[in-house]
Design a protein around this motif. Structure first.
Motif, PDB file in Angstrom:
ATOM      1  N   MET B  51       1.049  -1.628  -0.265  1.00  0.00           N
ATOM      2  CA  MET B  51       0.005   0.146   0.089  1.00  0.00           C
ATOM      3  C   MET B  51       0.823   1.467  -0.371  1.00  0.00           C
ATOM      4  SD  MET B  51      -3.002   0.834   2.524  1.00  0.00           S
ATOM      5  CE  MET B  51      -4.277  -0.801   1.811  1.00  0.00           C
ATOM      6  N   ARG B  52       0.517   2.216  -0.828  1.00  0.00           N
ATOM      7  CA  ARG B  52       1.373   3.087  -1.244  1.00  0.00           C
ATOM      8  C   ARG B  52       1.569   4.326   0.138  1.00  0.00           C
ATOM      9  NH1 ARG B  52       3.187   5.497  -5.552  1.00  0.00           N
ATOM     10  NH2 ARG B  52       4.733   6.481  -5.837  1.00  0.00           N
ATOM     11  N   ASP B  53       0.043   4.346   0.531  1.00  0.00           N
ATOM     12  CA  ASP B  53       0.293   5.472   1.917  1.00  0.00           C
ATOM     13  C   ASP B  53      -1.273   4.929   2.284  1.00  0.00           C
ATOM     14  OD1 ASP B  53      -0.385   7.812   3.587  1.00  0.00           O
ATOM     15  OD2 ASP B  53      -0.086   9.034   2.497  1.00  0.00           O
ATOM     16  N   PRO B  54      -0.947   4.175   3.874  1.00  0.00           N
ATOM     17  CA  PRO B  54      -2.230   3.655   4.154  1.00  0.00           C
ATOM     18  C   PRO B  54      -3.535   4.823   5.042  1.00  0.00           C
ATOM     19  CG  PRO B  54      -0.807   2.751   5.298  1.00  0.00           C
ATOM     20  CD  PRO B  54       0.192   3.468   3.801  1.00  0.00           C
ATOM     21  N   ALA B  55      -2.929   6.332   4.447  1.00  0.00           N
ATOM     22  CA  ALA B  55      -3.240   6.963   5.310  1.00  0.00           C
ATOM     23  C   ALA B  55      -4.517   8.300   3.865  1.00  0.00           C
ATOM     24  CB  ALA B  55      -2.422   8.481   5.554  1.00  0.00           C
ATOM     25  N   LYS B  56      -4.006   7.774   3.311  1.00  0.00           N
ATOM     26  CA  LYS B  56      -5.082   7.873   1.370  1.00  0.00           C
ATOM     27  C   LYS B  56      -6.948   7.413   2.003  1.00  0.00           C
ATOM     28  CE  LYS B  56      -1.754   9.955  -1.726  1.00  0.00           C
ATOM     29  NZ  LYS B  56      -2.385  10.802  -2.954  1.00  0.00           N
ATOM     30  N   ALA B  57      -6.678   5.638   2.797  1.00  0.00           N
ATOM     31  CA  ALA B  57      -7.618   4.770   2.564  1.00  0.00           C
ATOM     32  C   ALA B  57      -8.733   6.037   3.405  1.00  0.00           C
ATOM     33  CB  ALA B  57      -6.800   3.787   3.310  1.00  0.00           C
ATOM     34  N   VAL B  58      -9.705   6.186   3.065  1.00  0.00           N
ATOM     35  CA  VAL B  58     -10.598   6.245   4.231  1.00  0.00           C
ATOM     36  C   VAL B  58     -12.069   4.687   4.195  1.00  0.00           C
ATOM     37  CG1 VAL B  58     -12.501   8.184   5.275  1.00  0.00           C
ATOM     38  CG2 VAL B  58     -11.111   8.650   3.635  1.00  0.00           C
ATOM     39  N   ILE B  59     -12.051   4.049   5.234  1.00  0.00           N
ATOM     40  CA  ILE B  59     -13.171   3.481   5.453  1.00  0.00           C
ATOM     41  C   ILE B  59     -13.811   2.805   5.990  1.00  0.00           C
ATOM     42  CG2 ILE B  59     -13.467   0.681   5.817  1.00  0.00           C
ATOM     43  CD1 ILE B  59     -10.772   0.011   4.492  1.00  0.00           C
ATOM     44  N   HIS B  60     -15.858   3.280   5.605  1.00  0.00           N
ATOM     45  CA  HIS B  60     -16.849   3.496   6.259  1.00  0.00           C
ATOM     46  C   HIS B  60     -17.534   1.861   6.665  1.00  0.00           C
ATOM     47  CE1 HIS B  60     -16.713   8.250   5.575  1.00  0.00           C
ATOM     48  NE2 HIS B  60     -15.491   7.577   5.071  1.00  0.00           N
ATOM     49  N   PHE B  61     -17.851   1.999   8.158  1.00  0.00           N
ATOM     50  CA  PHE B  61     -18.740   0.872   7.537  1.00  0.00           C
ATOM     51  C   PHE B  61     -20.445   1.874   7.719  1.00  0.00           C
ATOM     52  CE2 PHE B  61     -16.395  -2.689  10.041  1.00  0.00           C
ATOM     53  CZ  PHE B  61     -15.537  -2.897   8.968  1.00  0.00           C
ATOM     54  N   ASP B  62     -20.600   1.581   6.608  1.00  0.00           N
ATOM     55  CA  ASP B  62     -23.284   2.180   7.002  1.00  0.00           C
ATOM     56  C   ASP B  62     -23.427   1.225   6.097  1.00  0.00           C
ATOM     57  OD1 ASP B  62     -21.376   2.843   4.282  1.00  0.00           O
ATOM     58  OD2 ASP B  62     -21.753   4.556   4.178  1.00  0.00           O
ATOM     59  N   HIS B  63     -23.627   0.919   4.817  1.00  0.00           N
ATOM     60  CA  HIS B  63     -24.552  -0.052   4.365  1.00  0.00           C
ATOM     61  C   HIS B  63     -25.036  -1.165   5.017  1.00  0.00           C
ATOM     62  CE1 HIS B  63     -22.895   2.334   1.106  1.00  0.00           C
ATOM     63  NE2 HIS B  63     -23.657   1.660  -0.078  1.00  0.00           N
ATOM     64  N   ALA B  64     -24.798  -2.023   5.221  1.00  0.00           N
ATOM     65  CA  ALA B  64     -24.993  -2.596   6.440  1.00  0.00           C
ATOM     66  C   ALA B  64     -24.605  -2.440   8.000  1.00  0.00           C
ATOM     67  CB  ALA B  64     -24.658  -4.459   6.190  1.00  0.00           C
ATOM     68  N   TYR B  65     -24.761  -1.779   9.063  1.00  0.00           N
ATOM     69  CA  TYR B  65     -23.638  -1.368   9.715  1.00  0.00           C
ATOM     70  C   TYR B  65     -24.809  -1.476  11.288  1.00  0.00           C
ATOM     71  CZ  TYR B  65     -21.065   0.357  13.569  1.00  0.00           C
ATOM     72  OH  TYR B  65     -19.961  -0.585  14.587  1.00  0.00           O
ATOM     73  N   PRO B  66     -24.887  -1.509  12.047  1.00  0.00           N
ATOM     74  CA  PRO B  66     -24.795  -2.715  12.121  1.00  0.00           C
ATOM     75  C   PRO B  66     -25.189  -3.795  11.517  1.00  0.00           C
ATOM     76  CG  PRO B  66     -25.905  -1.499  14.729  1.00  0.00           C
ATOM     77  CD  PRO B  66     -26.079  -1.227  13.314  1.00  0.00           C
TER      78      PRO B  66
END
Ligand code: SF4
Lengths: 165, 416
Positions: B51-66
């Motif tokens: 991975m080039r820069d992990p700080a570029k990635a933004v991950i969300h849990f929203d589609h089936a959460y909880p």
């Protein structure tokens, strides 16, 4: 010889792969549900190499890659459409699902027609009606991805900068 | 020089670009969520590079959460392990990804954000180039930090005049979708401008960018102005200085004009977003479920508008009315402002922030033959559950009025 499965205009990703089934990334399982609501006869009857034929704006809606993956999993040889929605177009190229854009072929093929497609040249033959069509050529840099078998395979061997070089 | 999209790309690359060129851009952020991240991880693993820069990635849990079922839970477990393994600093479960992206400061004028979600286009309302891509490209961008684009032609959507009371940006956007059609802007950049946009609050502007993908666009942009900067300062963690730019001698493919002051409330009817009619033509149609939520219309101001109509009234007995704030931040504000109490008193069900009902995962699935009226952005067949259910789209005000009557209703009756 392959069978054509004809779909209409604005076929959206929910119709290709309903959201409630795309919680898996298993290609076989996705393929078993592909088009399940609008064409329940497709998944059980599609043969390897069959051709999915759509109208305008094929694959509009969500960015879900599950949709082209499910079509690839059904072993369809390619998708022919009058036009593709933009994310679906990119996704198909990126995962190595062959797609051909031809409004003429889309209009000139009916469900159940026997068709033959030459992916290398983009020629589409309707054997049932004795007609033939020529798909629009892909832009060169898109061809680089497509001929590597998709973006993932391209990047295994190359740097992304080579795409625009 | 050029249209907004040409301007953003040119600034990013440090050279002038124009429509038709292929460009490789450094992206600021790479967004994905619980639904699209698993395939991105698969692509990432198959590429087999770091991975080039992990700080570029933004991950969300929203589609089936909880997680509403075990499969979803296992998916999320895998994603969490991946985030830990790769030391990715940006991970959220605070509501719908697009709203959280804006609130948490990932969206800036002149920025470039890609996301594995078609409504990533939402950030264009703040002058940020943002667009949806598939999971493989997200996995690839984790490796390269880049993405390729064909610089799109631009359609200028010029909106002039002032909306009448009861008519909101949602109504205007539905009207545009109805006239342009679902592939009316395919591969194009849409630029929204005109006196209506100039005077419009940012939360309403967001609806135009958000729904630009409904007519096929690659992005939907609004030039950043004082309102944008004020919104960023007040509502988000994006700190100044902000980039300032506008279209300079732009060449538009075409100009699409709307006189907003002539419009009345609009509704997109089953089964497509371009089946748009004036609300008066479908008023009275019985509704089983009203859903006020999603990345389109569940911001604080949307909830305040709905609450102003529902205050002191009751929703119809057989019309389930669901209210889902777009984010935890909005939920907190709504709570503090007493809006949640208004909804509960009126007989609504308030859900945890997230996508849930919008994609028929949980928290509001439709039975065959049911009809929903919602503030969502798309009404595809089967989107909210049964393929034999129908979905109608409208503004938060129209949704609130409809909840009261149990039938599609004109919000103007209930507005002061
Ligand atoms: S709220 Fe609906 S449209 Fe928005 S991101 Fe979630 S699922 Fe997609």
């Amino acid at each position: 010889m392959a069978r054509a499965w004809k779909f209409g205009d604005n076929l959206n990703t929910d119709e290709i792969m309903p959201a409630r089934f795309n919680i898996t990334i298993d290609e076989k399982e996705l393929a078993s549900k592909v088009f399940c609501e609008i064409r329940p006869d497709y998944a059980p009857n599609a043969r390897p190499g069959d051709v999915v034929v759509g109208g305008w704006n094929f694959g509009c809606g969500s960015s879900r890659e599950h949709a082209p993956v499910a079509i690839r999993g059904s072993q369809a040889g390619c998708v022919v459409a009058a036009s593709f929605a933009r994310i679906f177009f990119r996704n198909a190229i990126n995962i190595g699902l062959p797609i051909l854009e031809s409004p003429e072929a889309s209009a000139g093929i009916e469900d159940g027609d026997e068709v033959e497609v030459d992916l290398a040249s983009g020629a589409i033959y309707n054997r049932t009606r004795g007609t033939s069509f020529q798909a629009r050529p892909l832009p060169p840099f898109v061809l680089k991805i497509a001929s590597a078998g998709g973006l993932v395979k391209f990047l295994r061997e190359h740097e992304i900068e080579e795409l625009t070089a | 020089m050029g249209t907004l999209v040409e301007e953003i790309f040119s600034r990013q690359l440090g050279r002038a670009v124009e429509a038709g060129e292929i460009v490789l851009l450094d992206v600021d952020y790479i967004m994905s969520h619980d639904n699209t991240t698993p395939l991105a991880i698969k692509a990432f693993r198959e590429i087999g590079k770091p991975m080039r820069d992990p700080a570029k990635a933004v991950i969300h849990f929203d589609h089936a959460y909880p997680a509403p079922n075990q499969l979803a839970a296992e998916n999320q477990q895998k994603i969490v392990r991946f985030i830990q393994e790769q030391n990715m600093p940006h991970f959220y479960h605070r509501g719908v990804c697009h709203q959280v992206m804006i609130e948490e400061g990932f969206v800036r004028p002149g920025g470039v954000v890609i996301g594995a979600d078609s409504h990533t286009v939402t950030y264009g309302a703040l002058g940020c180039f943002s667009t949806g891509l598939g999971s493989s490209e997200i996995g690839a961008a984790w490796v390269t930090g880049k993405a390729w684009f064909k610089v799109p032609e631009t359609i200028l959507v010029r909106l002039e005049g002032a909306a009448r009371p009861g008519v909101f940006s949602k109504d205007v956007m539905l009207h545009i979708a109805g006239r342009m059609g679902m592939d009316g802007a395919t591969y194009r950049s849409l630029e929204f401008a005109g006196s209506y946009i100039d005077a419009l609050a940012v939360h309403e502007r967001i609806v135009f960018a958000n729904m630009s993908v409904e007519i096929g666009a690659k992005c939907g942009l609004i030039a950043p102005d004082e309102r944008t900067f004020e919104y960023l300062r007040r509502e988000t963690k994006a700190r100044p200085p902000y980039e300032q730019f506008e279209a300079v001698q732009p060449r538009y493919e075409r100009v699409f004009e709307v006189n907003v002051s002539a419009l009345e409330p609009q509704v997109a009817c089953h089964p497509d977003v371009d089946q748009v009619k004036p609300l008066s033509e479908v008023a009275g149609l019985p509704i089983d479920q009203v859903y006020i939520g999603t990345c389109t219309n569940a911001r604080f101001e949307d909830l305040a508008l709905a609450a102003s109509i529902l205050k002191g009234r009751q929703v119809s007995r057989f019309t389930r009315t669901l209210v889902t704030p777009a984010s935890q931040t909005i939920y907190e504000k709504a709570l503090a402002a007493g809006l949640i109490q208004v909804f509960l008193d009126a007989g609504c069900t308030v859900n945890a922030p997230g996508c849930g009902a919008c994609i028929g995962r949980h928290g509001g699935i439709l039975a065959p033959g049911e009809r929903a009226f919602t503030t969502m952005n798309r009404n595809f067949i089967g989107r909210m559950g049964s393929p034999e259910a129908e979905i109608y789209l409208g503004s938060p005000a129209a949704a609130a009025a409809t909840a009261i009557e149990g039938r599609i209703a004109d919000p103007r009756k209930y507005m002061g």
